[in-house]
Design an enzyme around this catalytic site. Structure first.
Site, PDB file in Angstrom:
ATOM      1  N   ASN A  77     -75.648  11.975  63.762  1.00  0.00           N
ATOM      2  CA  ASN A  77     -74.712  12.785  64.546  1.00  0.00           C
ATOM      3  C   ASN A  77     -74.393  14.003  63.675  1.00  0.00           C
ATOM      4  O   ASN A  77     -73.597  13.925  62.745  1.00  0.00           O
ATOM      5  CB  ASN A  77     -73.460  11.947  64.835  1.00  0.00           C
ATOM      6  CG  ASN A  77     -72.410  12.714  65.611  1.00  0.00           C
ATOM      7  OD1 ASN A  77     -72.567  13.903  65.912  1.00  0.00           O
ATOM      8  ND2 ASN A  77     -71.321  12.032  65.932  1.00  0.00           N
TER       9      ASN A  77
ATOM     10  N   ARG B 163     -77.499  12.102  68.360  1.00  0.00           N
ATOM     11  CA  ARG B 163     -76.499  12.598  69.298  1.00  0.00           C
ATOM     12  C   ARG B 163     -76.804  14.076  69.523  1.00  0.00           C
ATOM     13  O   ARG B 163     -76.816  14.871  68.579  1.00  0.00           O
ATOM     14  CB  ARG B 163     -75.112  12.438  68.710  1.00  0.00           C
ATOM     15  CG  ARG B 163     -74.066  12.925  69.667  1.00  0.00           C
ATOM     16  CD  ARG B 163     -72.698  12.757  69.116  1.00  0.00           C
ATOM     17  NE  ARG B 163     -71.736  13.100  70.139  1.00  0.00           N
ATOM     18  CZ  ARG B 163     -70.431  12.977  69.987  1.00  0.00           C
ATOM     19  NH1 ARG B 163     -69.951  12.500  68.866  1.00  0.00           N
ATOM     20  NH2 ARG B 163     -69.619  13.319  70.962  1.00  0.00           N
TER      21      ARG B 163
ATOM     22  N   HIS C 260     -68.694  14.413  75.768  1.00  0.00           N
ATOM     23  CA  HIS C 260     -68.215  13.081  75.337  1.00  0.00           C
ATOM     24  C   HIS C 260     -68.835  11.953  76.167  1.00  0.00           C
ATOM     25  O   HIS C 260     -68.266  10.865  76.284  1.00  0.00           O
ATOM     26  CB  HIS C 260     -66.673  12.972  75.408  1.00  0.00           C
ATOM     27  CG  HIS C 260     -65.978  13.771  74.349  1.00  0.00           C
ATOM     28  ND1 HIS C 260     -64.876  14.573  74.612  1.00  0.00           N
ATOM     29  CD2 HIS C 260     -66.232  13.915  73.026  1.00  0.00           C
ATOM     30  CE1 HIS C 260     -64.486  15.160  73.506  1.00  0.00           C
ATOM     31  NE2 HIS C 260     -65.292  14.787  72.529  1.00  0.00           N
TER      32      HIS C 260
ATOM     33  N   HIS D 178     -60.463  10.401  76.179  1.00  0.00           N
ATOM     34  CA  HIS D 178     -61.078  10.387  74.844  1.00  0.00           C
ATOM     35  C   HIS D 178     -60.340  11.440  74.014  1.00  0.00           C
ATOM     36  O   HIS D 178     -60.556  12.638  74.176  1.00  0.00           O
ATOM     37  CB  HIS D 178     -62.575  10.711  74.935  1.00  0.00           C
ATOM     38  CG  HIS D 178     -63.222  10.792  73.584  1.00  0.00           C
ATOM     39  ND1 HIS D 178     -64.037   9.795  73.084  1.00  0.00           N
ATOM     40  CD2 HIS D 178     -63.130  11.730  72.616  1.00  0.00           C
ATOM     41  CE1 HIS D 178     -64.415  10.126  71.869  1.00  0.00           C
ATOM     42  NE2 HIS D 178     -63.885  11.304  71.560  1.00  0.00           N
TER      43      HIS D 178
ATOM     44  N   GLY E 119     -59.842  12.652  70.496  1.00  0.00           N
ATOM     45  CA  GLY E 119     -60.183  12.725  69.066  1.00  0.00           C
ATOM     46  C   GLY E 119     -59.887  14.134  68.591  1.00  0.00           C
ATOM     47  O   GLY E 119     -58.975  14.786  69.096  1.00  0.00           O
TER      48      GLY E 119
ATOM     49  N   ARG F 283     -59.274  23.680  69.234  1.00  0.00           N
ATOM     50  CA  ARG F 283     -59.779  24.381  70.433  1.00  0.00           C
ATOM     51  C   ARG F 283     -58.680  24.489  71.481  1.00  0.00           C
ATOM     52  O   ARG F 283     -57.820  23.619  71.576  1.00  0.00           O
ATOM     53  CB  ARG F 283     -60.980  23.644  71.025  1.00  0.00           C
ATOM     54  CG  ARG F 283     -62.217  23.762  70.159  1.00  0.00           C
ATOM     55  CD  ARG F 283     -63.347  22.903  70.691  1.00  0.00           C
ATOM     56  NE  ARG F 283     -63.722  21.875  69.744  1.00  0.00           N
ATOM     57  CZ  ARG F 283     -64.430  20.783  70.036  1.00  0.00           C
ATOM     58  NH1 ARG F 283     -64.855  20.565  71.264  1.00  0.00           N
ATOM     59  NH2 ARG F 283     -64.723  19.906  69.106  1.00  0.00           N
TER      60      ARG F 283
ATOM     61  N   GLU G 154     -69.763   5.466  69.891  1.00  0.00           N
ATOM     62  CA  GLU G 154     -70.867   6.318  70.341  1.00  0.00           C
ATOM     63  C   GLU G 154     -72.169   5.955  69.621  1.00  0.00           C
ATOM     64  O   GLU G 154     -73.246   5.976  70.214  1.00  0.00           O
ATOM     65  CB  GLU G 154     -70.495   7.786  70.103  1.00  0.00           C
ATOM     66  CG  GLU G 154     -69.373   8.237  71.036  1.00  0.00           C
ATOM     67  CD  GLU G 154     -68.470   9.298  70.458  1.00  0.00           C
ATOM     68  OE1 GLU G 154     -67.902   9.073  69.359  1.00  0.00           O
ATOM     69  OE2 GLU G 154     -68.318  10.360  71.083  1.00  0.00           O
TER      70      GLU G 154
END
Ligand code: ADP
Length: 385
Positions: free
Chosen positions: A8, A87, A175, A202, A204, A235, A371
């Site tokens: 990832n 990923r 995600h 989700h 995180g 963000r 994941e």
């Protein structure tokens, strides 16, 4: 016996996990290379309760993958890495499931770089590095957008002239590996009643929410890029596009400045001026920290209402991601005063982070997302095929 490696890759980090392949891949080790691109990259391997570290000096993704191979090899009893799972943030409209990667697919994925400029190039750099470090392994791409390809047109489009939709300016959603995992877990936990109408939060460093009906994604808060929807660590989340026009026309800001602002200086960090880390904000006595959390919670609640409306009601709400799994405060504040929606939680179960924290009609669950496990299973399936 053989092993599966999952990768990832971010701009300066490469997270990895090693699984022993089998009917259910078994996690054997996890680790991370940090400070890629600097003169002092740093490798960590955690296995069987022990931690090994190595200083790599200057390292790009290729060097990082070689170092992962070096540190893992002595623990693999001579068995090969038969598959590497990656990923990959963007599969565009091309992929609604994992894909075995080859040169043609890689060039198609390269064409999607403008849609995810901060993530896709690093994901693809890791694929190239793994192809050269593990030339005999199957390389499998797992896409964060794939889970959302089932979304209906109304949640796939913006109200721009149609030619922009045809050019790929759509709501892809992200995600997806996490939502895929959670959907699988809900099936496993409660196969009969399972996930008829579910909203998953989700939460995180990046954060999004997804409305899922009958196991399929119907709507999500992230859209064309990973900027939309909820405010995140750094963000902005949802933003009136008029703000961008104003910044360009009145503040004289250019593309790079705006990109830096929206991706790196907004969200919890921008609002608080203190930190992008929820733990620090929860511990801070300052008004700005409290207001940043207020805005964060407000946006989650607003999206929860909208997403439940998109699927015509709600049976299950799931919290996952670092904040969703660990912050009793955020969970409590999201659920506060939501009895009208059938949401009520037990304070003690919530404080303990129990699997089920609800007392109302809507089942509220806390699920540790995985994941990497989704990627490992996709590689295992590709190897079996
Ligand atoms: P990423 O998206 O990078 O994988 P994570 O899912 O690990 O990130 O989430 C990171 C976020 O989780 C950070 O904001 C961190 O503060 C938050 N977090 C982790 N543990 C806790 C905790 N005990 N209480 C509140 N927030 C937490």
């Amino acid at each position: 016996m053989s092993y599966i490696l999952t990768l990832n890759a971010g701009s300066s980090s490469l997270k990895y996990a090693v699984y022993r392949d089998g009917a259910a891949p078994e996690l054997r080790a996890v680790g991370q290379v940090d400070r890629i691109g600097s003169e002092a990259a740093h490798l960590v391997l955690k296995r069987e309760g022990e931690t090994e570290t190595r200083e790599l000096g200057a390292a790009d993704h290729a060097r990082a993958v070689e170092a992962i191979l070096d540190i893992c090899t002595p623990h693999m009893q001579g068995a090969p890495v038969a598959g590497v799972g990656h990923r990959i943030v963007h599969g565009g409209t091309l992929f609604d499931r994992p894909a075995v990667l080859n040169a043609d697919i890689l060039s198609a994925l390269h064409r999607l770089v403008p849609l995810a400029p901060l993530h896709q190039p690093h994901n693809l750099a890791a694929v190239r590095a793994a192809m050269s470090a593990f030339p005999d392994a199957v390389q499998v791409g797992c896409f964060d957008t794939a889970f959302h390809r089932s979304q209906p047109w109304v949640d796939d489009t913006f109200a721009l002239p149609r030619e922009y939709y045809d050019k790929g300016i759509r709501r892809y959603g992200f995600h997806g590996l996490s939502y895929d995992y959670i959907t699988g877990e809900l099936d496993r936990i409660d196969a009969e009643d399972h996930h008829r109408r579910t909203v998953v939060a989700h939460l995180g460093n990046g954060a999004s929410m997804c409305a899922i009906k009958g196991g399929k994604s119907v709507a999500s808060t992230m859209g064309f890029t990973a900027l939309d929807g909820l405010p995140m660590g750094t963000r902005c989340g949802q933003l009136d596009p008029g703000v961008l026009l104003y910044l360009i026309a009145q503040e004289g800001m250019g593309h790079h400045q705006i990109r830096d602002l929206l991706y790196h200086k907004c969200g919890l960090l921008g609002l608080s001026g203190i930190s992008n880390d929820m733990r620090e904000l929860e511990a801070s006595p300052r008004r700005e920290a409290k207001e940043a959390i207020d805005y964060y919670v407000f946006r989650i609640r607003r999206e929860l209402g909208g997403l439940a409306a998109a699927i015509g009601g709600l049976e299950t709400l799931v919290f996952c991601g670092g904040i969703g799994e660990n912050s009793a405060l955020v969970r409590a504040r999201v659920c506060e005063g939501m009895e009208w929606m059938g949401i009520a939680i037990d304070p003690e179960a919530n404080a303990a982070g129990a699997d089920v924290i609800s007392t109302g009609a809507v089942t509220v669950r806390v699920i540790r997302t995985d994941e990497e496990g989704v990627i490992a299973r996709a590689v295992s399936a590709a190897l079996a095929a």
